[in-house]
Write a protein that holds these residues in place. Structure first.
Motif, short mmCIF file in Angstrom:
data_model
loop_
_atom_site.label_atom_id
_atom_site.label_comp_id
_atom_site.label_asym_id
_atom_site.label_seq_id
_atom_site.Cartn_x
_atom_site.Cartn_y
_atom_site.Cartn_z
N UNK A 1 -48.99 0.11 32.13
CA UNK A 1 -48.49 0.03 30.66
C UNK A 1 -49.34 -1.07 29.91
N UNK A 2 -49.82 -2.11 30.65
CA UNK A 2 -50.77 -3.02 29.97
C UNK A 2 -52.08 -2.26 29.69
N UNK A 3 -52.38 -1.39 30.65
CA UNK A 3 -54.01 -0.58 30.59
C UNK A 3 -53.68 0.28 29.72
N UNK A 4 -52.65 1.04 29.38
CA UNK A 4 -52.58 2.13 28.25
C UNK A 4 -52.83 1.18 27.03
N UNK A 5 -52.34 0.03 26.93
CA UNK A 5 -51.98 -0.60 25.61
C UNK A 5 -53.66 -1.16 25.40
N UNK A 6 -54.31 -1.52 26.36
CA UNK A 6 -55.59 -2.17 26.25
C UNK A 6 -56.39 -0.92 25.63
N UNK A 7 -56.45 0.18 26.47
CA UNK A 7 -57.23 1.34 25.71
C UNK A 7 -56.93 1.60 24.44
N UNK A 8 -55.65 1.40 23.93
CA UNK A 8 -55.34 2.07 22.60
C UNK A 8 -55.94 0.91 21.64
N UNK A 9 -55.82 -0.18 22.15
CA UNK A 9 -56.63 -1.60 21.24
C UNK A 9 -58.09 -1.54 21.08
N UNK A 10 -58.76 -1.02 22.16
CA UNK A 10 -60.10 -0.71 22.26
C UNK A 10 -60.64 0.36 21.37
N UNK A 11 -59.81 1.35 21.35
CA UNK A 11 -60.35 2.74 20.78
C UNK A 11 -59.69 2.23 19.08
N UNK A 12 -58.98 1.47 18.95
CA UNK A 12 -58.81 1.23 17.36
C UNK A 12 -59.66 0.22 16.80
N UNK A 13 -60.19 -0.80 17.71
CA UNK A 13 -61.18 -1.62 17.43
C UNK A 13 -62.53 -0.91 17.07
N UNK A 14 -62.76 0.07 17.81
CA UNK A 14 -64.05 1.06 17.90
C UNK A 14 -63.79 2.14 16.79
N UNK B 1 -38.81 7.61 29.79
CA UNK B 1 -38.57 8.88 29.79
C UNK B 1 -37.64 9.27 31.11
N UNK B 2 -36.55 10.25 30.67
CA UNK B 2 -35.59 10.46 31.84
C UNK B 2 -36.24 10.96 32.80
N UNK B 3 -35.46 10.25 33.99
CA UNK B 3 -36.43 10.98 35.49
C UNK B 3 -36.14 12.39 35.65
N UNK B 4 -36.01 13.32 34.94
CA UNK B 4 -35.95 14.63 35.20
C UNK B 4 -37.20 15.52 34.58
N UNK B 5 -37.86 14.68 33.71
CA UNK B 5 -39.07 15.26 33.32
C UNK B 5 -40.37 14.87 34.20
N UNK B 6 -41.08 15.87 34.55
CA UNK B 6 -42.18 16.01 35.26
C UNK B 6 -43.21 14.94 34.65
N UNK B 7 -43.79 14.07 35.81
CA UNK B 7 -44.94 13.08 35.34
C UNK B 7 -45.83 13.16 36.43
N UNK B 8 -47.13 13.35 36.35
CA UNK B 8 -48.19 13.31 37.18
C UNK B 8 -48.34 11.81 37.82
N UNK C 1 -50.57 9.32 21.98
CA UNK C 1 -50.84 7.60 22.50
C UNK C 1 -49.61 6.93 22.46
N UNK C 2 -48.52 7.54 22.73
CA UNK C 2 -47.30 6.44 23.04
C UNK C 2 -47.53 5.85 24.51
N UNK C 3 -46.99 4.69 24.37
CA UNK C 3 -46.69 3.97 26.01
C UNK C 3 -45.85 4.35 26.57
N UNK C 4 -46.12 5.00 27.76
CA UNK C 4 -44.91 5.56 28.50
C UNK C 4 -44.43 4.36 29.34
N UNK C 5 -43.41 3.82 29.32
CA UNK C 5 -42.85 2.41 29.90
C UNK C 5 -42.33 3.20 31.35
N UNK C 6 -41.83 4.05 31.65
CA UNK C 6 -41.12 4.28 32.85
C UNK C 6 -40.34 5.64 32.79
N UNK C 7 -39.59 5.64 33.89
CA UNK C 7 -38.78 6.80 34.18
C UNK C 7 -37.36 6.14 34.14
#
Length: 498
Positions: free
Chosen positions: A51-64, A78-85, A115-121
């Motif tokens: 989650x923090x890695x996702x957020x850092x990537x978004x902030x970096x792209x925003x700065x750039x 996301x409900x744990x009935x939806x497939x995630x890799x 670019x939503x932050x996917x917090x978990x299932x």
């Protein structure tokens, strides 16, 4: 500053202006989750470091100065009935405890693209079969308003994560009320879209003609925001509707929600007068009539001839489809595989013994109950008597809706018979649990959209909800009326004291 994890619209504005960073939001989510998860237990899996890695990537792209999606930095569960890799997809079942999907569900891919932050299932009743999130193989979820009570089900974790203000947005699924009922129990807003409005590709099937994916959030505006990024045609889903998507954000704008003049709303009399409807829940509906009337709507009584057949029809069709869909979990291809006892292997053969014991050990009691109900109803000599007859009654139920929508624009009624009930109260009484769905299954059988709105609290401070239903593809009308209702009330602004 205090980070408003209860409002995606507010977060979107603060992130876009630079007043908040995505990392600020992600850290706040992790702090809130740590503070509430031991009590609420809304999640089956949370990749906190990612989650923090996702957020850092978004902030970096925003700065750039790189382009960002419209949900950049906004946390979504996301409900744990939806497939995630990148996260397990367990359906809260031992059968899929270690399953990792090779692909993302369409709605998950849409969230990533935005670019939503996917917090978990989030936790759920096993394979979405239940009304209390007590059927999970990984422990129950508790209602943030009262830890002794259920958050509802099957999307109980999705609703509880919002109600605990861990995330502003959750994605759930609704087969017979599984978004709307937990939304009502947890005091949040939940919308079941029209069948086919949101892609089901990558949604692990319970009942394929009934399942639908939809949003949960504190208010209608956030539901509109999330739905606008989930709705649309998907060629990979054979049930997806190839129809234009309305501007849901315009439907909740001040210009569209000044009043409800010219809108006719039908009050479902059979539901308001139902003997099982608790007095506080009935009063919440009657109070909503007053609010909507004051906003300019005309509220009239409507009658449904088939309401007494809603639950029996649903509990034939849904188990029949579940019996078919869950036949793939046999311990041979993927998922849980039992090691058959030597005696069973010798008596039945090693393959049959593996099939039987994998299903017996991998499925919980409620899933096995519904598989048996469905298999019996589809068996030779009984399919015409039960399944075919249920399909005929389903058509009559849709006819009831069509007749009502020939007279009114929306329908109003209760979501649940009462507020959230104590954990353990109904778990050993399947019929009582099934009757929790008596006001919600009609929308699934008819394939129409419906929304649950917070509508007050009972004497024990437990939330109550009311339900609006619309004709097919009438989501914008629901969002508009729901926004007017919430502009005139403050039920959706109350928060539990965890």
């Amino acid at each position: 500053m205090t980070i408003p994890l209860d409002s995606a619209v507010t977060l979107q504005s603060l992130l876009a202006s630079g007043e908040l960073s995505a990392v600020d939001v992600a850290r706040s989510v992790l702090e809130r989750a740590a503070a509430t998860e031991s009590t609420v237990a809304a999640f089956t899996y949370r990749p906190d470091e990612r989650l923090l890695e996702q957020a850092e990537a978004i902030d970096r792209r925003r700065r750039e100065g790189q382009p960002l999606g419209p949900l950049a930095g906004i946390p979504v569960a996301v409900k744990d009935v939806l497939c995630t890799t990148d996260m397990p997809t367990t359906c809260s079942s031992r059968m899929l405890e270690n399953f990792r999907s090779p692909y993302d569900a369409t709605v998950v891919a849409q969230l990533r693209a935005a670019d939503a932050l996917l917090v978990g299932k989030t936790n759920m009743d096993e394979f979405a079969m239940g009304a209390s999130t007590e059927n999970s193989a990984f422990g129950l979820t508790r209602n943030p308003w009262a830890s002794t009570c259920t958050p509802g089900g099957s999307s109980g974790g999705a609703a509880a994560a919002v109600a605990a203000s861990v995330v502003p947005l959750s994605v759930g699924s609704d087969t017979g009320g599984s978004i709307r009922q937990p939304a009502a129990f947890c005091g949040v807003t939940g919308l079941k879209p029209t069948y086919g409005r949101v892609s089901r590709y990558g949604l692990v099937a319970f009942a394929s003609s009934l399942d639908q994916v939809g949003p949960l959030a504190w208010d209608v505006a956030d539901n509109a925001l999330l739905l606008s990024h989930l709705a649309g045609f998907d060629p990979r889903d054979s049930t997806s509707l190839d129809a234009p998507v309305e501007d849901y954000l315009a439907a909740v704008s001040p210009a569209a929600t000044a009043d409800l003049k010219g809108l006719r709303i039908g009050l479902i009399r059979e539901h308001v007068d139902h003997q099982r409807l608790a007095a506080p829940a009935r009063q919440a509906v009657l109070d909503a009539v007053g609010v909507l009337t004051a906003a300019g709507a005309e509220v009239v009584d409507v009658h449904f001839d088939q309401t007494k057949y809603w639950v029996p029809t649903y509990y034939i069709i849904a188990p029949c489809e579940a019996s078919s869909n869950l036949s793939r979990y046999d311990g041979a291809h993927y998922g849980f595989r039992a090691q058959p006892a030597a005696e069973a292997a010798q008596q039945h053969g090693p393959l049959t013994a593996t099939y039987c014991q994998s299903r017996d050990q991998g499925f919980g009691a409620e899933v096995k109950r519904r598989i048996m109900l469905g298999t019996y109803s589809l068996s030779e000599g009984y399919a015409d008597r039960y399944y075919a007859k249920a399909l005929q009654v389903r058509r009559l139920i849709r006819d009831d809706y069509d007749a009502a929508f020939g007279k009114v624009d929306l329908l109003l009624g209760p979501v649940t018979p009462g507020p959230a009930f104590p954990l353990g109260e109904k778990v050993d009484d399947p019929l009582e649990m099934y009757l929790c769905d008596q006001f919600t299954v009609g929308a699934n059988l008819a394939g129409i959209p419906a929304i649950s709105l917070p509508a007050g609290h009972d004497e024990n401070n437990l939330p109550l909800g009311v339900q609006l239903q619309a004709p097919p593809l009438g989501e914008a009308a629901l969002l508009r009326a729901g926004t007017v209702f919430q502009n005139a009330t403050d039920h959706h602004r109350r928060r539990p004291q965890l």
